[in-house]
Design an enzyme around this catalytic site. Structure first.
Site, PDB file in Angstrom:
ATOM      1  N   TYR A 133       0.848  -1.192   0.000  1.00 23.12           N
ATOM      2  CA  TYR A 133       0.000   0.000   0.000  1.00 23.12           C
ATOM      3  C   TYR A 133       0.883   1.242   0.000  1.00 23.12           C
ATOM      4  CZ  TYR A 133      -4.406   2.503   0.979  1.00 23.12           C
ATOM      5  OH  TYR A 133      -5.517   3.301   0.917  1.00 23.12           O
ATOM      6  N   LYS A 158      -1.021  -1.153  -4.327  1.00 19.72           N
ATOM      7  CA  LYS A 158      -2.201  -0.305  -4.153  1.00 19.72           C
ATOM      8  C   LYS A 158      -1.753   1.142  -3.968  1.00 19.72           C
ATOM      9  CE  LYS A 158      -6.364   0.161  -1.300  1.00 19.72           C
ATOM     10  NZ  LYS A 158      -7.099  -0.341  -0.118  1.00 19.72           N
TER      11      LYS A 158
END
Length: 269
Positions: A133, A158
């Site tokens: 992330y 992400k």
């Protein structure tokens, strides 16, 4: 790992005593999977990962895995200080999770070599597939993502920053150097608002906090955007998602508490 459709990020419910409300969580996750979620991301940002101790986290993962009952993949948040991230990764693996969403290390802004080491350490601890992330203190260069994508545990990236120039360079660099499949996700808050822009870069997967309280709207939006119904996409963005984002931004913390209010309005305390 197969992830498709609307990705469900459940909230973490608590009782009046502040303890985890496991029966409510079980119903919340089960209802979301039945409604048509393509995957469950439990104890992540919307699930207030940073507010959970290891015992609570373990219970959240166990409850979510049981409620999903193998119908869709269940991924769990991990991150923060390295010892904690490793402990959470081990707990997720022990409870049968299918993968991890790796949050940033706590406060520290380190060089790329430090981020690489951080991901490697967590991957080794849990042995689960990892989606990195990019958000907050974790900002990756294209070369770093390409190097991490070579790890067998790292399956996706992400983006929670919204730097499209950087993201495009990351995508192109990874695809140039990696022969196998690699997943990219839109991880901005209320991601539907930027789904059309991310799809322009070839990024079709996205987080949906809205699915936690209005799955019919989240599913209608996904169907419209994947089916090319631009009129309905604009209508939903203008009539629902834009007012929601404006409300979300009124007070720090509303990004989660607003979703929890929506879940309460739909009948779960």
């Amino acid at each position: 790992m197969r992830l498709d459709g609307v990705l469900f990020f459940p909230v973490t419910p608590f009782g009046d005593d502040g303890d985890l409300a496991e029966p409510v969580l079980a119903r919340h996750v089960a209802d979301g999977v039945t409604a048509g979620a393509g995957g469950v991301f439990t104890a992540c940002g919307t699930g207030e990962f940073s507010a959970l101790d290891l015992g609570e986290y373990t219970r959240v993962v166990a409850t979510s895995v049981a409620a999903a009952a193998g119908r869709v993949p269940v991924l769990c948040g991990a991150g923060g200080p390295l010892p904690a991230a490793r402990a959470f990764a081990r707990a997720a693996a022990a409870q049968g999770a299918d993968g991890l969403l790796l949050m940033p290390p706590y406060l520290v802004t380190g060089p790329q070599a430090g981020l690489i080491r951080y991901v490697r350490e967590v991957a080794a601890a849990g042995g689960l597939p990892i989606i990195i992330y990019q958000r907050g203190t974790a900002r990756f260069t294209p070369e770093t993502v390409a190097e991490l994508a070579e790890l067998p545990e790292v399956v996706g990236f992400k983006d929670g920053i919204g730097d499209f120039d950087l993201l495009q360079r990351i995508i192109l660099t990874v695809r140039r150097s990696l022969a196998g499949e690699f997943l990219f996700f839109n991880g901005l808050p209320t991601a539907e608002l930027t789904v059309p822009a991310y799809r322009g870069l070839g990024v079709s997967l996205y987080s949906s906090a809205v699915f936690a309280f209005a799955p019919e709207i989240a599913l209608a939006f996904h169907k419209a955007v994947t089916g090319g119904d631009e009129v309905l996409v604009r209508r939903l963005l203008t009539g629902f998602y834009l007012p929601l984002v404006e409300l979300r931004d009124l007070v720090p913390g509303y990004a989660v508490s607003l979703v929890k209010a929506g879940v309460r309005c739909r009948g779960l305390e």
